[in-house]
Motif scaffolding. Structure first.
Motif, short mmCIF file in Angstrom:
data_model
loop_
_atom_site.label_atom_id
_atom_site.label_comp_id
_atom_site.label_asym_id
_atom_site.label_seq_id
_atom_site.Cartn_x
_atom_site.Cartn_y
_atom_site.Cartn_z
N SER A 1 0.82 -1.21 0.00
CA SER A 1 0.00 0.00 0.00
C SER A 1 0.86 1.26 0.00
CB SER A 1 -0.93 -0.01 1.21
OG SER A 1 -0.19 -0.02 2.42
N SER B 1 2.24 1.70 -3.49
CA SER B 1 1.20 2.22 -4.38
C SER B 1 0.99 3.71 -4.15
CB SER B 1 -0.10 1.44 -4.14
OG SER B 1 -1.14 1.96 -4.93
N ARG B 2 1.02 4.13 -2.91
CA ARG B 2 0.83 5.55 -2.61
C ARG B 2 1.98 6.39 -3.16
NH1 ARG B 2 3.00 8.18 1.48
NH2 ARG B 2 3.48 6.22 2.55
N GLU C 1 1.64 6.69 -6.92
CA GLU C 1 0.57 7.60 -7.31
C GLU C 1 0.97 9.06 -7.16
OE1 GLU C 1 -2.81 6.56 -5.02
OE2 GLU C 1 -3.22 4.70 -6.12
#
Length: 296
Positions: free
Chosen positions: A84, A87-88, A91
């Motif tokens: 996670s 992914s952050r 992004e």
């Protein structure tokens, strides 16, 4: 006489009833089979599956330890938290930008250090005068820890990009120098004699015999240099870095973000694996003429 005649006739009949050996078939009628070496035969489990089983098992064990509480999140974040966080960071664009900055530093430092190392190795390996002037100095300098040079590099180049690249260049120059020098000096003497026999000039001897013979050692030195480049990059990015993977790790260390630290470590590992795969591909391309043992 009659009994002898009867026995002989029976013997002839038995001989006629025996199966006759088949005539040799010509080449067109023989079924051909491809003979494969034992090492090339299938072993049941695909090789790619065997190679990935170790990392998968390690990640699975890590996940189980995190879920069961054996490995607390304060000590090391679990795989789901790391994914996670990755992914952050992707992004927001922080991770791609950091990867590009770190990769650029590593490649620029490798290019500078590799050029210097290979050039000095060629001069030292081909000429005795070059060996007398260069080799002793290189052997002395390679024993100095590169990390110990960081204060001098900061004094000489400041705290910008220059000391980071210089540290990587210093770390990568010596493995290439040692391996290329050894490759030149270990070229088969019989090949040199053959070149002299067929009348090759000195330049032709170097280009067609010596340098191709030293290429396997040079590629081994390149693999060592790439590993040292990542190690030097980690230390270099601790020098007042404002971008890069080391910068992300330094910030995560301040806030005890173990998930971000693991993400950065995984990125280091993946980048190193990618460049190592590139070198392996170069070995297959440039050393296709050289038979090698592929494992039993």
């Amino acid at each position: 006489m009659a009994f002898a005649t009867i026995d002989l006739s029976r013997t002839e009949k038995l001989r006629q009833q025996e199966p006759q050996p088949a005539a040799k078939a010509d080449g067109a009628g023989v079924a051909l089979q491809r003979i494969e070496p034992v090492s090339a035969a299938g072993r049941g489990i695909p090789r790619w599956l065997r190679r990935t089983s170790g990392p998968v098992a390690l990640i699975l064990l890590w996940h189980i330890a995190s879920v069961t509480g054996v490995l607390p999140g304060e000590v090391l974040a679990g795989p789901s938290t790391v994914l996670s966080s990755a992914s952050r960071l992707i992004e927001t664009g922080e991770l791609p930008q950091a990867m590009w900055v770190s990769l650029s530093r590593a490649l620029i430092g490798l290019a500078i250090g590799g050029t210097v190392g290979v050039s000095l190795a060629v001069l030292s390996g081909l000429f005795r005068l070059g060996e007398d002037l260069i080799d002793a100095t290189m052997q002395m300098l390679r024993t100095v820890p590169n990390v110990a040079l960081i204060p001098l590099l900061i004094i000489w180049f400041g705290i910008g990009e220059a000391p980071k690249i210089a540290l990587i260049a210093l770390g990568t120059a010596f493995p290439l120098y040692l391996n290329v020098y050894a490759g030149i000096r270990n070229v088969d003497q019989s090949l040199i004699e053959v070149g002299r026999t067929i009348g090759l000039s000195r330049a032709q001897m170097i280009l067609n015999v010596v340098l191709p013979g030293a290429l396997p050692n040079a590629l081994v030195g390149l693999r060592y240099s790439l590993g040292i480049a990542w190690l030097a990059l980690v230390f270099g990015e601790q020098i007042n870095a404002t971008a890069g993977i080391g910068y992300l790790m330094a910030n995560a260390r301040e806030f005890f973000q173990t998930d971000v630290i693991v993400v950065c470590l995984v990125v280091y590992a993946l980048l190193g694996l990618a460049v190592d795969f590139t070198v392996r591909t170069l070995e297959k391309v440039f050393l296709s003429w050289r038979p090698a043992f592929n494992g039993a």
